[in-house]
Motif scaffolding. Structure first.
Motif, PDB file in Angstrom:
ATOM      1  N   LEU A  96      -7.297   7.751   4.975  1.00  0.00           N
ATOM      2  CA  LEU A  96      -6.187   6.964   4.451  1.00  0.00           C
ATOM      3  C   LEU A  96      -4.918   7.797   4.295  1.00  0.00           C
ATOM      4  O   LEU A  96      -4.974   9.004   4.093  1.00  0.00           O
ATOM      5  CB  LEU A  96      -6.565   6.371   3.091  1.00  0.00           C
ATOM      6  N   ASN A  97      -3.790   7.113   4.367  1.00  0.00           N
ATOM      7  CA  ASN A  97      -2.534   7.728   3.990  1.00  0.00           C
ATOM      8  C   ASN A  97      -2.537   7.915   2.478  1.00  0.00           C
ATOM      9  O   ASN A  97      -2.879   7.002   1.724  1.00  0.00           O
ATOM     10  CB  ASN A  97      -1.369   6.820   4.408  1.00  0.00           C
ATOM     11  N   THR A  98      -2.181   9.093   2.018  1.00  0.00           N
ATOM     12  CA  THR A  98      -2.230   9.433   0.596  1.00  0.00           C
ATOM     13  C   THR A  98      -0.893  10.053   0.176  1.00  0.00           C
ATOM     14  O   THR A  98      -0.061  10.406   1.024  1.00  0.00           O
ATOM     15  CB  THR A  98      -3.355  10.437   0.312  1.00  0.00           C
TER      16      THR A  98
ATOM     17  N   VAL B 218     -11.351  10.573   1.657  1.00  0.00           N
ATOM     18  CA  VAL B 218     -10.206   9.684   1.489  1.00  0.00           C
ATOM     19  C   VAL B 218      -8.997  10.253   2.218  1.00  0.00           C
ATOM     20  O   VAL B 218      -8.286   9.539   2.933  1.00  0.00           O
ATOM     21  CB  VAL B 218      -9.896   9.485  -0.006  1.00  0.00           C
ATOM     22  N   GLU B 219      -8.770  11.557   2.044  1.00  0.00           N
ATOM     23  CA  GLU B 219      -7.643  12.203   2.713  1.00  0.00           C
ATOM     24  C   GLU B 219      -7.786  12.144   4.242  1.00  0.00           C
ATOM     25  O   GLU B 219      -6.790  12.105   4.961  1.00  0.00           O
ATOM     26  CB  GLU B 219      -7.531  13.669   2.274  1.00  0.00           C
TER      27      GLU B 219
ATOM     28  N   LYS C 164      -3.927  16.145  -4.111  1.00  0.00           N
ATOM     29  CA  LYS C 164      -4.832  15.787  -3.017  1.00  0.00           C
ATOM     30  C   LYS C 164      -6.088  15.136  -3.576  1.00  0.00           C
ATOM     31  O   LYS C 164      -6.591  15.509  -4.642  1.00  0.00           O
ATOM     32  CB  LYS C 164      -5.212  17.038  -2.210  1.00  0.00           C
ATOM     33  N   LEU C 165      -6.593  14.175  -2.837  1.00  0.00           N
ATOM     34  CA  LEU C 165      -7.745  13.402  -3.273  1.00  0.00           C
ATOM     35  C   LEU C 165      -9.012  13.898  -2.593  1.00  0.00           C
ATOM     36  O   LEU C 165      -8.998  14.885  -1.841  1.00  0.00           O
ATOM     37  CB  LEU C 165      -7.497  11.918  -2.975  1.00  0.00           C
TER      38      LEU C 165
ATOM     39  N   SER D 203      -0.344  13.024  -0.752  1.00  0.00           N
ATOM     40  CA  SER D 203      -0.231  14.342  -0.117  1.00  0.00           C
ATOM     41  C   SER D 203       0.302  14.217   1.302  1.00  0.00           C
ATOM     42  O   SER D 203       1.203  14.955   1.713  1.00  0.00           O
ATOM     43  CB  SER D 203      -1.599  15.035  -0.111  1.00  0.00           C
ATOM     44  N   HIS D 204      -0.252  13.275   2.077  1.00  0.00           N
ATOM     45  CA  HIS D 204       0.206  13.083   3.454  1.00  0.00           C
ATOM     46  C   HIS D 204       1.659  12.621   3.493  1.00  0.00           C
ATOM     47  O   HIS D 204       2.440  13.050   4.357  1.00  0.00           O
ATOM     48  CB  HIS D 204      -0.664  12.052   4.164  1.00  0.00           C
TER      49      HIS D 204
ATOM     50  N   TYR E 215       0.831  -1.203   0.000  1.00  0.00           N
ATOM     51  CA  TYR E 215       0.000   0.000   0.000  1.00  0.00           C
ATOM     52  C   TYR E 215       0.865   1.251   0.000  1.00  0.00           C
ATOM     53  O   TYR E 215       0.582   2.230  -0.719  1.00  0.00           O
ATOM     54  CB  TYR E 215      -0.929   0.007   1.209  1.00  0.00           C
TER      55      TYR E 215
ATOM     56  N   VAL F 245       2.013   5.860  -2.430  1.00  0.00           N
ATOM     57  CA  VAL F 245       1.981   7.210  -1.849  1.00  0.00           C
ATOM     58  C   VAL F 245       3.297   7.966  -2.074  1.00  0.00           C
ATOM     59  O   VAL F 245       3.404   9.127  -1.715  1.00  0.00           O
ATOM     60  CB  VAL F 245       1.638   7.167  -0.342  1.00  0.00           C
TER      61      VAL F 245
END
Length: 300
Positions: free
Chosen positions: A195-197, A191-192, A186-187, A199-200, A175, A179
């Protein structure tokens, strides 16, 4: 139940093996996106051939070294699992839900500790040493997984079958591959939030003071929101360490900070100083009245 050798030698127990072609595909797609897609946003770092070579070398070394480390850990996990008061049923879906969430929470705990305890940071910092941020950087893995493996020891004591621990962590690792990119903005807000994305994780790899030691989550970012380590991506990150490395030699990337810690310990004047150089946050020095706050730690 298979024994440790059967588990470690059977690729069916490690989904990362099947993910490798997809990792390669996404690297190619990212290269094409950077080269050909119009983007009015901030320019991206892209790829550097020498940096990518160092990433791939680190990834190959990690696979080889982790094979032996995981075998040793499996022996330990089997010993702990055998004395657990109960054994969870791998055929029960709730066992999988529990294991995946528990692995993700323990990853958060380990990841946070690896930024706050210098001897753990010495193992982890190689992953942060690139000034680029792309899918090949996800492969710049550490060659010193012992601290991480110790963090999983509560799971066999709770009855989680040892092979499930590694399977769930491999899912977590897979997963985290996606990222590591600048090409995904950014989503959708829900979702942001959960979940870890990308952007994060861009924040997590940034070296600006306001971004240091933030967003430790693996799959879920909610752990950071719950435990006060979350930071929003507000501007373009600058990647790498606060004191940039000047080498792409994988051995120096992996073991340079261990050597620096050894030199500090050797020059220490007391046992308190020796302990500080090993277990205080990176950047600690004798005579400081307090340890650096988490948001202001000076990494090396």
């Amino acid at each position: 139940m298979d024994g440790p050798w059967e588990i470690i030698s059977d690729p069916l127990h490690d989904p990362v093996v099947f993910a490798l072609p997809f990792f390669a595909l996404f690297i190619v797609l990212e290269l094409l996106a950077i080269r050909y897609l119009d983007d009015d946003e901030a320019p991206k770092q892209g790829y550097s051939a020498p940096d990518t070579a160092a990433n791939l070398a680190s990834g190959v070394g990690s696979v080889v070294i982790n094979l032996g480390a995981r075998f040793a850990a499996l022996v330990l996990y089997f010993a702990l699992w055998s004395v657990a008061p109960w054994q969870l049923d791998a055929g029960n879906p709730w066992t999988w839900v529990f294991t995946i969430l528990a692995v993700d929470l323990l990853w958060y705990a380990y990841h946070r500790a690896s930024h706050r305890v210098r001897i753990l940071w010495a193992a982890h910092q190689a992953h942060h040493s690139s000034v680029y941020f792309n899918y090949s950087v996800a492969l710049r893995q550490k060659w010193n997984p012992w601290g991480e493996l110790l963090f999983w020891t509560p799971l066999p004591l709770l009855g989680v079958p040892p092979w499930m621990i590694f399977f769930a962590f491999s899912l977590n690792l897979i997963y985290q591959f996606w990222v590591h990119t600048e090409t995904i903005p950014k989503l959708w807000a829900p979702v942001e939030y959960v979940l870890n994305t990308p952007s994060h994780h861009r924040v997590h790899h940034a070296s600006q003071k306001k971004y240091l030691d933030r967003n430790y989550g693996g799959i879920l970012i909610v752990w950071d929101r719950l435990f006060g380590t979350y930071a929003e991506e507000e501007d373009v990150p600058t990647y790498g360490l606060t004191v940039p490395v000047t080498t792409r030699n994988p051995l120096r990337l992996q073991y340079g900070e261990f050597l620096a810690a050894f030199r500090d310990v050797r020059g220490a004047r007391s046992w308190r100083e020796r302990a500080g150089y090993l277990f205080a946050p990176p950047g600690w020095r004798p005579g400081e009245p307090n340890l650096p706050p988490e948001s202001e730690v000076v990494t090396r």
